[in-house]
Design a protein around this motif. Structure first.
Motif, PDB file in Angstrom:
ATOM      1  N   ARG A 139       0.856  -1.210   0.000  1.00 26.57           N
ATOM      2  CA  ARG A 139       0.000   0.000   0.000  1.00 26.57           C
ATOM      3  C   ARG A 139       0.882   1.247   0.000  1.00 26.57           C
ATOM      4  O   ARG A 139       0.624   2.211  -0.723  1.00 26.57           O
ATOM      5  CB  ARG A 139      -0.948  -0.004   1.201  1.00 26.57           C
ATOM      6  N   GLU A 140       1.945   1.195   0.792  1.00 24.55           N
ATOM      7  CA  GLU A 140       2.873   2.350   0.826  1.00 24.55           C
ATOM      8  C   GLU A 140       3.540   2.568  -0.527  1.00 24.55           C
ATOM      9  O   GLU A 140       3.731   3.699  -0.971  1.00 24.55           O
ATOM     10  CB  GLU A 140       3.958   2.141   1.878  1.00 24.55           C
ATOM     11  N   ALA A 141       3.890   1.452  -1.182  1.00 22.12           N
ATOM     12  CA  ALA A 141       4.528   1.571  -2.507  1.00 22.12           C
ATOM     13  C   ALA A 141       3.568   2.231  -3.500  1.00 22.12           C
ATOM     14  O   ALA A 141       3.983   3.016  -4.366  1.00 22.12           O
ATOM     15  CB  ALA A 141       4.950   0.187  -3.009  1.00 22.12           C
ATOM     16  N   HIS A 154      -5.072   8.482  -1.373  1.00 26.80           N
ATOM     17  CA  HIS A 154      -5.523   8.431   0.021  1.00 26.80           C
ATOM     18  C   HIS A 154      -6.201   7.090   0.264  1.00 26.80           C
ATOM     19  O   HIS A 154      -7.196   6.749  -0.391  1.00 26.80           O
ATOM     20  CB  HIS A 154      -6.511   9.576   0.285  1.00 26.80           C
ATOM     21  N   LEU A 155      -5.651   6.318   1.211  1.00 25.20           N
ATOM     22  CA  LEU A 155      -6.261   5.024   1.548  1.00 25.20           C
ATOM     23  C   LEU A 155      -7.367   5.274   2.562  1.00 25.20           C
ATOM     24  O   LEU A 155      -7.143   5.940   3.587  1.00 25.20           O
ATOM     25  CB  LEU A 155      -5.193   4.092   2.121  1.00 25.20           C
ATOM     26  N   GLN A 160     -14.543   5.398   6.379  1.00 24.98           N
ATOM     27  CA  GLN A 160     -14.651   6.049   5.060  1.00 24.98           C
ATOM     28  C   GLN A 160     -15.089   5.064   3.982  1.00 24.98           C
ATOM     29  O   GLN A 160     -15.768   5.452   3.036  1.00 24.98           O
ATOM     30  CB  GLN A 160     -13.313   6.701   4.691  1.00 24.98           C
ATOM     31  N   VAL A 161     -14.704   3.787   4.148  1.00 22.24           N
ATOM     32  CA  VAL A 161     -15.146   2.773   3.170  1.00 22.24           C
ATOM     33  C   VAL A 161     -16.671   2.654   3.219  1.00 22.24           C
ATOM     34  O   VAL A 161     -17.349   2.547   2.182  1.00 22.24           O
ATOM     35  CB  VAL A 161     -14.465   1.406   3.438  1.00 22.24           C
ATOM     36  N   ALA A 233     -11.458  -8.005   2.489  1.00 15.47           N
ATOM     37  CA  ALA A 233     -10.004  -7.812   2.511  1.00 15.47           C
ATOM     38  C   ALA A 233      -9.538  -6.736   1.526  1.00 15.47           C
ATOM     39  O   ALA A 233      -8.343  -6.459   1.438  1.00 15.47           O
ATOM     40  CB  ALA A 233      -9.305  -9.139   2.184  1.00 15.47           C
ATOM     41  N   ALA A 234     -10.485  -6.120   0.810  1.00 13.02           N
ATOM     42  CA  ALA A 234     -10.074  -5.090  -0.167  1.00 13.02           C
ATOM     43  C   ALA A 234      -9.714  -3.804   0.568  1.00 13.02           C
ATOM     44  O   ALA A 234     -10.233  -3.519   1.649  1.00 13.02           O
ATOM     45  CB  ALA A 234     -11.211  -4.809  -1.140  1.00 13.02           C
ATOM     46  N   ALA A 235      -8.820  -3.040  -0.042  1.00 12.98           N
ATOM     47  CA  ALA A 235      -8.571  -1.674   0.440  1.00 12.98           C
ATOM     48  C   ALA A 235      -9.143  -0.756  -0.641  1.00 12.98           C
ATOM     49  O   ALA A 235      -9.134  -1.099  -1.831  1.00 12.98           O
ATOM     50  CB  ALA A 235      -7.072  -1.444   0.598  1.00 12.98           C
ATOM     51  N   TYR A 236      -9.646   0.383  -0.218  1.00 11.28           N
ATOM     52  CA  TYR A 236     -10.168   1.360  -1.178  1.00 11.28           C
ATOM     53  C   TYR A 236      -9.365   2.642  -1.039  1.00 11.28           C
ATOM     54  O   TYR A 236      -8.955   3.013   0.075  1.00 11.28           O
ATOM     55  CB  TYR A 236     -11.665   1.619  -0.942  1.00 11.28           C
TER      56      TYR A 236
END
Ligand SMILES: Cc1cc2nc3c(=O)[nH]c(=O)nc-3n(C[C@H](O)[C@H](O)[C@H](O)COP(=O)(O)O)c2cc1C
Length: 328
Positions: A139-141, A154-155, A160-161, A233-236
């Protein structure tokens, strides 16, 4: 050793692989001597869903980034002059969005060649994500990749999700109830797509998965088995930046392509979700979610997909002769 013209023509050919909204591929290239010019194609702009040309320019920016990666791999040195938004209309077909000048041939760079290979395997995967989350390091990459290209990523927090889920539902409802938007989607989505644009059935889920944040409902069922999981498990993330002008949208597209390249390298899948930026009221809602510190360009779902099952086929592309013109 290839000439500048041959190398630039090959870079423009590679750029056909870039992602674009509804696979509209709204770009064309002109190669002349040692320069390569990128133009928008207003005839492939989504007039209902993208009246300002924001997604058109994000798509053209992704194509520009693809061409840059191909040139990096060739070893040629080059510079890029971007002119999107210099007071011209956003999707004018007479003013180039960017001109690339190749200056000197050099040895091919293996690291850049690897990046080029990654672009060749990248694709949009609309299957549900697996239970394996994208690691913090990856995620940082991806955040760093956005920054490298002048935009920001912005994660979203868990809260917020949940807000995003509501915003996307509102955007989906509004677009479903708008006859002209529905007709526009139908023009680009479903069937075999022999023309080389749009989304064929093979990349559209047979059934929309039951997820917290809904995937885009294209109004047709395709034949991609999407899996039965969830998006736990998803990130948005929201791709955003300081300005909301055509030049910012082009740069956002370059950032999108860099993020996607980094994600592909780390085995992560990216799914763009653009409906919330297509409508003023949902775009404002996204902006409020960012604390009004910037302007949203695109929402991205980040995840890993099932490695044991083949992903969707590659989406077709326009033939090179329709996209790249070589002048004497
Ligand atoms: C600006 C932009 C917006 C997009 N919006 C969506 C979307 O809302 N939903 C979706 O499923 N795919 C979306 N996509 C993915 C495109 O449909 C995809 O890039 C195109 O069909 C080409 O396929 P490929 O990425 O597999 O090469 C978007 C892509 C871009 C560049």
């Amino acid at each position: 050793m290839s000439t500048a013209t041959e190398t630039l023509a090959r870079a423009a050919d590679t750029a056909r692989l870039a992602p674009s909204v509804h696979n509209t591929q709204p770009w064309r290239w002109v190669v002349q001597g040692s320069s390569l010019s990128l133009y928008a194609v207003p005839g492939r702009q989504l007039r209902e869903q993208d009246p300002a040309g924001r997604l058109l320019l994000v798509s053209c920016g992704a194509a520009l980034h693809h061409a840059r990666v191909a040139l990096d791999a060739s070893g040629w040195t080059y510079d890029v002059a971007r002119s999107a938004g210099d007071g011209s209309t956003t999707a004018d077909d007479a003013t180039p969005l960017a001109v690339v000048h190749a200056s000197q041939a050099g040895p091919a760079d293996p690291g850049a060649m690897r990046r080029l290979q990654l672009l060749q395997v990248r694709r949009t995967d609309r299957r549900v994500v697996s239970d394996e989350p994208v690691s913090a390091a990856v995620r940082e990459a991806l955040v760093a990749a956005a920054g490298q290209e002048g935009s920001r990523l912005h994660l979203l927090t868990r809260d917020q999700v949940l807000q995003l889920a509501v915003v996307i539902e509102h955007a989906g409802d509004a677009e479903r109830h708008d006859e002209r938007m529905r007709a526009e989607t139908a023009e680009w989505v479903g069937g075999d797509r022999p023309s080389g644009t749009g989304l064929p059935d093979t990349v559209i889920p047979a059934e929309l998965p039951l997820t917290t944040v809904a995937e885009r409902d294209f109004g047709v069922s395709g034949n991609l088995p999407a899996g039965s999981g969830h998006d736990e498990a998803a990130a948005y993330a929201v791709l955003y930046g300081d300005g909301d002008e055509p030049s910012d949208w082009l740069r956002a597209g370059e950032a999108l392509s860099e993020i996607w390249l980094a994600a592909t390298e780390h085995g992560a899948a990216v799914l763009p979700l653009s409906s919330p930026v297509e409508l003023d009221f949902t775009r404002q809602a996204l902006r409020r979610m960012l604390g009004e510190v910037g302007y949203p360009y695109l929402v991205l779902r980040l995840g890993t997909t099932d490695p044991d099952h083949a992903g969707p086929a590659h989406t077709p592309r326009l033939p090179v002769e329709q996209v790249v013109e070589i002048l004497d």
